[in-house]
Motif scaffolding. Structure first.
Motif, PDB file in Angstrom:
ATOM      1  N   VAL A  94      36.511  35.529  45.475  1.00 43.75           N
ATOM      2  CA  VAL A  94      37.450  35.018  44.474  1.00 43.75           C
ATOM      3  C   VAL A  94      38.639  35.949  44.306  1.00 43.75           C
ATOM      4  N   GLN A  95      39.737  35.368  43.828  1.00 52.05           N
ATOM      5  CA  GLN A  95      40.939  36.124  43.485  1.00 52.05           C
ATOM      6  C   GLN A  95      41.074  36.159  41.975  1.00 52.05           C
ATOM      7  N   LEU A  96      41.350  37.348  41.437  1.00 50.63           N
ATOM      8  CA  LEU A  96      41.420  37.553  39.999  1.00 50.63           C
ATOM      9  C   LEU A  96      42.810  38.006  39.585  1.00 50.63           C
ATOM     10  N   GLU A  97      43.193  37.642  38.360  1.00 47.32           N
ATOM     11  CA  GLU A  97      44.411  38.185  37.766  1.00 47.32           C
ATOM     12  C   GLU A  97      44.045  39.456  37.005  1.00 47.32           C
ATOM     13  N   VAL A  98      44.782  40.524  37.241  1.00 48.11           N
ATOM     14  CA  VAL A  98      44.537  41.791  36.548  1.00 48.11           C
ATOM     15  C   VAL A  98      45.859  42.431  36.170  1.00 48.11           C
ATOM     16  N   GLY A  99      45.783  43.376  35.260  1.00 51.93           N
ATOM     17  CA  GLY A  99      46.976  44.098  34.830  1.00 51.93           C
ATOM     18  C   GLY A  99      46.603  45.140  33.800  1.00 51.93           C
ATOM     19  N   PRO A 100      47.577  45.723  33.135  1.00 54.74           N
ATOM     20  CA  PRO A 100      47.301  46.754  32.122  1.00 54.74           C
ATOM     21  C   PRO A 100      46.316  46.263  31.070  1.00 54.74           C
ATOM     22  N   GLY A 101      45.361  47.135  30.731  1.00 58.88           N
ATOM     23  CA  GLY A 101      44.396  46.800  29.693  1.00 58.88           C
ATOM     24  C   GLY A 101      43.063  46.313  30.205  1.00 58.88           C
ATOM     25  N   VAL A 102      42.917  46.195  31.534  1.00 57.98           N
ATOM     26  CA  VAL A 102      41.636  45.736  32.069  1.00 57.98           C
ATOM     27  C   VAL A 102      41.252  46.596  33.269  1.00 57.98           C
ATOM     28  N   PHE A 103      39.964  46.851  33.397  1.00 53.73           N
ATOM     29  CA  PHE A 103      39.421  47.617  34.510  1.00 53.73           C
ATOM     30  C   PHE A 103      39.586  46.830  35.803  1.00 53.73           C
ATOM     31  N   VAL A 104      40.106  47.471  36.830  1.00 52.30           N
ATOM     32  CA  VAL A 104      40.282  46.811  38.121  1.00 52.30           C
ATOM     33  C   VAL A 104      38.933  46.794  38.847  1.00 52.30           C
ATOM     34  N   PRO A 105      38.415  45.611  39.215  1.00 51.68           N
ATOM     35  CA  PRO A 105      37.108  45.552  39.885  1.00 51.68           C
ATOM     36  C   PRO A 105      37.121  46.263  41.227  1.00 51.68           C
ATOM     37  N   ARG A 106      36.014  46.928  41.537  1.00 53.72           N
ATOM     38  CA  ARG A 106      35.892  47.702  42.781  1.00 53.72           C
ATOM     39  C   ARG A 106      34.967  46.992  43.767  1.00 53.72           C
ATOM     40  N   PRO A 107      35.202  47.183  45.071  1.00 49.64           N
ATOM     41  CA  PRO A 107      34.317  46.573  46.082  1.00 49.64           C
ATOM     42  C   PRO A 107      32.864  47.008  45.944  1.00 49.64           C
ATOM     43  N   GLU A 108      32.634  48.219  45.413  1.00 46.38           N
ATOM     44  CA  GLU A 108      31.264  48.719  45.280  1.00 46.38           C
ATOM     45  C   GLU A 108      30.395  47.803  44.436  1.00 46.38           C
ATOM     46  N   THR A 109      31.011  47.117  43.479  1.00 45.06           N
ATOM     47  CA  THR A 109      30.263  46.254  42.575  1.00 45.06           C
ATOM     48  C   THR A 109      29.821  44.954  43.250  1.00 45.06           C
TER      49      THR A 109
ATOM     50  N   HIS B 173      26.097  52.332  38.117  1.00 46.71           N
ATOM     51  CA  HIS B 173      26.172  53.699  37.585  1.00 46.71           C
ATOM     52  C   HIS B 173      26.947  54.578  38.549  1.00 46.71           C
ATOM     53  N   ALA B 174      27.235  55.792  38.141  1.00 44.17           N
ATOM     54  CA  ALA B 174      27.916  56.765  38.986  1.00 44.17           C
ATOM     55  C   ALA B 174      26.947  57.312  40.028  1.00 44.17           C
ATOM     56  N   GLU B 175      27.524  57.792  41.114  1.00 40.54           N
ATOM     57  CA  GLU B 175      26.709  58.313  42.215  1.00 40.54           C
ATOM     58  C   GLU B 175      25.745  59.407  41.744  1.00 40.54           C
TER      59      GLU B 175
ATOM     60  N   ASP C  94      25.510  51.362  47.697  1.00 37.87           N
ATOM     61  CA  ASP C  94      26.641  50.453  47.809  1.00 37.87           C
ATOM     62  C   ASP C  94      27.109  50.337  49.259  1.00 37.87           C
ATOM     63  N   LEU C  95      28.303  49.775  49.468  1.00 42.98           N
ATOM     64  CA  LEU C  95      28.839  49.558  50.804  1.00 42.98           C
ATOM     65  C   LEU C  95      29.080  50.858  51.558  1.00 42.98           C
ATOM     66  N   SER C  96      29.266  51.952  50.817  1.00 45.41           N
ATOM     67  CA  SER C  96      29.483  53.263  51.435  1.00 45.41           C
ATOM     68  C   SER C  96      28.193  54.078  51.526  1.00 45.41           C
ATOM     69  N   ASP C  97      27.062  53.420  51.292  1.00 45.31           N
ATOM     70  CA  ASP C  97      25.740  54.058  51.329  1.00 45.31           C
ATOM     71  C   ASP C  97      25.598  55.155  50.277  1.00 45.31           C
ATOM     72  N   ARG C  98      26.232  54.918  49.126  1.00 46.30           N
ATOM     73  CA  ARG C  98      26.101  55.847  48.006  1.00 46.30           C
ATOM     74  C   ARG C  98      25.273  55.207  46.906  1.00 46.30           C
ATOM     75  N   PRO C  99      24.475  55.973  46.167  1.00 45.18           N
ATOM     76  CA  PRO C  99      23.715  55.407  45.049  1.00 45.18           C
ATOM     77  C   PRO C  99      24.667  54.741  44.068  1.00 45.18           C
TER      78      PRO C  99
END
Length: 291
Positions: A86-101, A247-249, A273-278
């Motif tokens: 999916v394509q999302l609208e983002v901008g100031p005030g919202v967390f930018v989604p990461r591929p890791e999720t 969570h964080a690595e 995740d995709l980078s083989d990190r916890p």
């Protein structure tokens, strides 16, 4: 007749890549192309075939490159982020989604597909831009999906991204969210704030300076929100229901320990995740007999 001067695409791209690299940006090629497409409104294929820009388009491109060199997030500059399909609208005030999720979201989709003979129910806590909920609606159109976000600014973006999907979006604190669904949810998913306050200086510039602090930081050790999640998920889930939490690595042991300490979960497992990190922990609420 005065002919409009045209500028070749390739030298402009080469200069942009060089400037982005000097600024410490890793994905210089992808970013340069994305900025060029945003500046011209043309696809990559069209740009490669035409191989020229007007002076105005070149100036617009240079302006966008300068913003990226200043480490403004690419997604804020282009106004869009991509998450799974999916394509999302983002901008100031919202967390930018990461591929890791995306990996955690795929895991959630697999669990929901295992729900037999009825509509699966899922709750997305701390939905932010609505990325997870939107992806779930896209890939599981028959699911009953609910999402909550504390920040009104972020919820504004989530409302845009979830419009027309059938997802129920509420604005509020996840700690008190969806009490009307207690004991009925098949999967709870959450990408909570988890950055330790003490790690502020180590956070990537784009996130630290542009993502909202509410979406990043959660106490000195980064675990405050996740501790709340262990209790909220236990309230919402039906027996044998699942919870997934990013969570964080460095929290690959601490987060599973929080779920174990709660006492109501079994099958607690950490995933990479995709980078083989916890990256995320999953757990299953004990069944009616406590197993």
């Amino acid at each position: 007749m005065i002919m409009e001067s045209r500028l070749a695409v390739r030298p402009l791209l080469a200069d942009a890549r060089s400037r982005l690299q000097e600024a410490g940006i890793e994905s210089v090629d992808a970013d340069a192309w994305a900025l060029l497409q945003a500046a011209t409104g043309r696809s990559r294929t069209e740009l490669m075939i035409a191989d020229d820009l007007s002076a105005e388009q070149a100036d617009d491109f240079a302006t966008l490159v300068a913003r990226r060199v200043a480490r403004e997030p690419l997604q804020h500059i282009t106004g869009v982020a991509y998450f799974r399909h999916v394509q999302l609208e983002v901008g100031p005030g919202v967390f930018v989604p990461r591929p890791e999720t995306e990996v955690m979201t795929g895991w959630v989709i697999d669990r929901l597909r295992e729900v037999p003979d009825r509509t699966p129910v899922v709750v997305d806590l701390c939905t932010g831009s609505g990325a997870i909920a939107r992806a779930l609606a896209d890939e599981l159109p028959g699911a009953d999906i609910h999402a909550v976000e504390l920040s009104e600014q972020a919820a504004h973006w989530a409302a845009k991204n979830l419009a027309g999907t059938g997802v129920e979006l509420r604005v509020g604190d996840m700690a008190e969210a969806f009490t009307d669904l207690d004991g009925t949810v098949d999967v709870v998913v959450c990408n909570p704030p988890y950055v330790p306050l003490l790690a502020w200086e180590s956070v990537q510039v784009e996130a630290r300076d542009h993502d909202p602090e509410l979406a990043l930081f959660s106490g000195d050790d980064g675990l405050d929100a996740i501790a709340v999640l262990t209790r909220v998920a236990a309230r919402l889930l039906r027996p044998d229901g699942w919870v997934a939490c990013e969570h964080a690595e460095v929290q690959s042991e601490a987060v599973p320990a929080l779920f174990a300490r709660h006492g109501g979960y079994r099958q607690i497992r950490d995933h990479r995740d995709l980078s083989d990190r916890p990256r995320f922990t999953t757990a299953r609420l004990a069944g009616a007999g406590g197993t």
